[in-house]
Design an enzyme around this catalytic site. Structure first.
Site, PDB file in Angstrom:
ATOM      1  N   CYS A   1       0.843  -1.196   0.000  1.00  0.00           N
ATOM      2  CA  CYS A   1       0.000   0.000   0.000  1.00  0.00           C
ATOM      3  C   CYS A   1       0.880   1.249   0.000  1.00  0.00           C
ATOM      4  CB  CYS A   1      -0.968  -0.006   1.181  1.00  0.00           C
ATOM      5  SG  CYS A   1      -0.205   0.261   2.798  1.00  0.00           S
ATOM      6  N   VAL A   2       0.239   2.377  -0.180  1.00  0.00           N
ATOM      7  CA  VAL A   2       0.957   3.642  -0.297  1.00  0.00           C
ATOM      8  C   VAL A   2       1.837   3.925   0.920  1.00  0.00           C
ATOM      9  CG1 VAL A   2       0.692   6.144  -0.563  1.00  0.00           C
ATOM     10  CG2 VAL A   2      -0.768   4.582  -1.854  1.00  0.00           C
TER      11      VAL A   2
END
Length: 118
Positions: free
Chosen positions: A15-16
């Protein structure tokens, strides 16, 4: 690592921010695969770096690959010759059954088949 169905999957979650969602998605995948009686090995690309790295042998042995990610993966080229399902993390967390259905389709599809869920 053989199961009743004999299916072996590999996955990468990322994820980011590389924190919570990376690991939440990995946990959800493990539970789903347990229910489906599929074996799975999951590589996480998070804040702690890359953990549980998938070997070339893991990838070649896999019946299908799951790429559950909101970012560009490190070494994504490893999967171009594989059958894979790609999904964003939030879409996967909201509707994991879509990924399971895609994997079922993929298991009957030719090698190099890529399914991207939106």
């Amino acid at each position: 690592m053989t199961t009743a169905s004999g299916r072996f999957l590999v996955a990468v979650t990322a994820c980011v921010s590389g924190v919570a969602h990376t690991y939440m998605a990995a946990e959800r995948l493990e539970k789903i695969c347990q229910q489906e009686k599929w074996s799975i090995k999951i590589e996480t690309q998070g804040a702690l770096g890359i953990e549980n790295v998938l070997s070339t042998e893991d990838i070649l042995r896999a019946d299908a690959v799951l790429l559950i990610t909101d970012i560009e993966l490190n070494n994504a080229e490893r999967f171009t010759q594989c059958r894979y399902v790609k999904s964003g993390i939030s879409a996967f967390m909201r509707e994991p059954q879509k990924v399971v259905s895609a994997v079922r389709k993929l298991l009957a599809a030719p090698q190099h088949t890529h399914i991207t869920l939106t």
